[in-house]
Design a protein around this motif. Structure first.
Motif, PDB file in Angstrom:
ATOM      1  N   PHE A  53       0.831  -1.207   0.000  1.00 47.69           N
ATOM      2  CA  PHE A  53       0.000   0.000   0.000  1.00 47.69           C
ATOM      3  C   PHE A  53       0.865   1.256   0.000  1.00 47.69           C
ATOM      4  CE2 PHE A  53      -3.882  -2.337   1.471  1.00 47.69           C
ATOM      5  CZ  PHE A  53      -4.756  -1.799   0.547  1.00 47.69           C
ATOM      6  N   CYS A  60       0.705   3.601  -3.338  1.00 50.15           N
ATOM      7  CA  CYS A  60       0.134   4.943  -3.175  1.00 50.15           C
ATOM      8  C   CYS A  60       1.167   6.019  -3.498  1.00 50.15           C
ATOM      9  CB  CYS A  60      -0.385   5.107  -1.749  1.00 50.15           C
ATOM     10  SG  CYS A  60      -1.048   6.751  -1.388  1.00 50.15           S
ATOM     11  N   THR A  61       2.383   5.852  -2.966  1.00 50.36           N
ATOM     12  CA  THR A  61       3.442   6.841  -3.211  1.00 50.36           C
ATOM     13  C   THR A  61       3.812   6.892  -4.687  1.00 50.36           C
ATOM     14  OG1 THR A  61       4.300   6.346  -0.999  1.00 50.36           O
ATOM     15  CG2 THR A  61       5.714   7.631  -2.447  1.00 50.36           C
ATOM     16  N   GLN A 112       1.826   6.317  -7.264  1.00 50.27           N
ATOM     17  CA  GLN A 112       0.791   7.081  -7.971  1.00 50.27           C
ATOM     18  C   GLN A 112       0.993   8.578  -7.784  1.00 50.27           C
ATOM     19  OE1 GLN A 112      -3.403   5.503  -7.825  1.00 50.27           O
ATOM     20  NE2 GLN A 112      -2.493   4.056  -6.388  1.00 50.27           N
ATOM     21  N   THR A 155       1.745  10.744   2.898  1.00 51.63           N
ATOM     22  CA  THR A 155       0.410  10.306   2.482  1.00 51.63           C
ATOM     23  C   THR A 155       0.379   8.795   2.299  1.00 51.63           C
ATOM     24  OG1 THR A 155       0.041  12.418   1.338  1.00 51.63           O
ATOM     25  CG2 THR A 155      -1.403  10.580   0.747  1.00 51.63           C
ATOM     26  N   GLY A 156       1.437   8.253   1.675  1.00 49.79           N
ATOM     27  CA  GLY A 156       1.536   6.803   1.500  1.00 49.79           C
ATOM     28  C   GLY A 156       1.577   6.076   2.842  1.00 49.79           C
ATOM     29  N   TYR A 195      -1.933   6.227   4.374  1.00 43.28           N
ATOM     30  CA  TYR A 195      -2.834   5.363   3.603  1.00 43.28           C
ATOM     31  C   TYR A 195      -2.576   3.894   3.938  1.00 43.28           C
ATOM     32  CZ  TYR A 195      -5.199   3.614  -0.633  1.00 43.28           C
ATOM     33  OH  TYR A 195      -6.022   2.969  -1.513  1.00 43.28           O
ATOM     34  N   SER A 225     -11.303   5.242  -0.865  1.00 41.60           N
ATOM     35  CA  SER A 225      -9.896   5.653  -0.916  1.00 41.60           C
ATOM     36  C   SER A 225      -9.288   5.414  -2.288  1.00 41.60           C
ATOM     37  CB  SER A 225      -9.090   4.923   0.156  1.00 41.60           C
ATOM     38  OG  SER A 225      -9.130   3.524  -0.053  1.00 41.60           O
ATOM     39  N   ILE A 239      -7.632   8.462  -4.220  1.00 40.89           N
ATOM     40  CA  ILE A 239      -6.200   8.443  -4.539  1.00 40.89           C
ATOM     41  C   ILE A 239      -5.964   8.041  -5.988  1.00 40.89           C
ATOM     42  CG2 ILE A 239      -3.962   7.414  -4.006  1.00 40.89           C
ATOM     43  CD1 ILE A 239      -4.889   9.232  -1.811  1.00 40.89           C
ATOM     44  N   CYS A 282      -5.475  10.838  -8.812  1.00 38.15           N
ATOM     45  CA  CYS A 282      -4.171  10.906  -9.492  1.00 38.15           C
ATOM     46  C   CYS A 282      -4.333  10.737 -11.000  1.00 38.15           C
ATOM     47  CB  CYS A 282      -3.224   9.842  -8.940  1.00 38.15           C
ATOM     48  SG  CYS A 282      -2.620  10.173  -7.269  1.00 38.15           S
TER      49      CYS A 282
END
Length: 314
Positions: free
Chosen positions: A103, A107-108, A110, A149-150, A153, A200, A204, A208
């Motif tokens: 995760f 996430c990072t 993206q 943020t990553g 998340y 989410s 996200i 993005c």
């Protein structure tokens, strides 16, 4: 719950139990893994050593390459082990760590891809303001915000998943621990988890993707005004592959995380997961860098410098 046995560990799944296929899958994964490490390590080395590549674009590219090396290392080495050996077990702690890291890096990544698209938009559409908008302090701040943020998340979804009791089975129908496969094993209500994942993912992933699409849309409208056909072709040949990788990444993740668990064929999910956990880190060095003329020239300069240093020492 009465008459149930709580799960204390999990068993991961292979693509096939036939030995020859297991060896083939392990070799394919290992080749992709080594190619990813080599390509991204080359980019990190070149963008660090070559002074002409100390720009925001290559700063983010260096961070993306480091992220890709970490991202693919979370799943592929363990997958190769379970393909080749009979030990498919993973502890609850090991599973939670793997989910957290997947995760975090997904996430990072993206967010990094979104920032890189914005960087290209500013460079092409607002060139006079580029050094003001994309100054070093802002670049570092955007990188730190993406990582934080990553972390938030990943921490939220990992904690929300492992607060559930697991008692239906201990077989995770995936070659690494992921949330949709684990939710199927829970013996409690999971609708709130599914709703939170959906929200989410839209915020996200969808956010993005929308920002990247808007950035490249404005780039294309600006490029079409260029007087020279060669400049147009160069811009299009750079931007289109970027959009392709992002589309593969987002659509493959959505195929696994945004559909109901009840009608989710295992093999399709396993194949789709390859396209969001392995393919983007493999393709990013090729698309973002090795097709780039500046990177090619920088590689030659670094190689010449290393050869020259080696001759002096000899």
């Amino acid at each position: 719950m009465p008459n149930t046995t709580m799960v204390t560990g999990f068993l991961l799944t292979r693509f096939s139990d036939i030995w020859e296929y297991r060896v083939l899958h392990a070799l394919l994964f290992l080749l992709m893994y080594l190619a990813t490490l080599m390509g991204n390590f080359l980019i990190i080395t070149v963008t660090t050593l070559d002074q002409s590549l100390q720009t925001p674009m290559y700063f983010f590219l260096r961070n993306l390459s480091l992220l890709d090396m970490c991202y693919i290392s979370v799943t592929v080495p363990k997958a190769c082990v379970i393909f080749l050996l009979d030990d498919r077990t993973v502890s609850i702690v090991g599973c939670s760590v793997q989910i957290f890291l997947v995760f975090l890096f997904a996430c990072t990544e993206q967010l990094f891809l979104t920032i890189m698209a914005y960087d290209r938009y500013v460079a092409i559409c607002q060139p006079l303001h580029f050094h003001i908008i994309m100054n070093p302090r802002i670049c570092v701040q955007m990188t730190l915000v993406s990582i934080l943020t990553g972390l938030a998340y990943a921490g939220f979804h990992t904690g929300n998943t492992f607060r559930l009791p697991f008692c239906h089975s201990n077989v995770v129908h995936q070659y690494f621990c992921d949330v949709p496969s684990l939710l199927k094993l829970s013996c409690s209500e999971i609708s709130s988890n599914e709703i939170l994942i959906l929200i989410s993912a839209v915020l996200i992933g969808g956010g993005c993707f929308a920002c990247i699409t808007m950035s490249y849309g404005r780039i294309f409208s600006t490029v079409l005004k260029f007087p020279k056909r060669g400049e147009q072709r160069k811009a299009f040949s750079t931007c289109v592959p970027h959009i392709l990788v992002v589309t593969i990444f987002v659509s493959a993740g959505a195929a696994v995380y945004m559909k109901p668990n009840s009608n989710s064929p295992t093999i399709q999910d396993m194949i789709a997961s390859v396209f969001y956990s392995i393919v983007p880190p493999l393709l990013n060095p090729i698309i973002y860098s090795l097709r780039n003329k500046q990177i090619k020239e920088a590689v030659k300069r670094v190689m010449r410098r290393m050869l020259y240093s080696g001759k002096k020492i000899g």
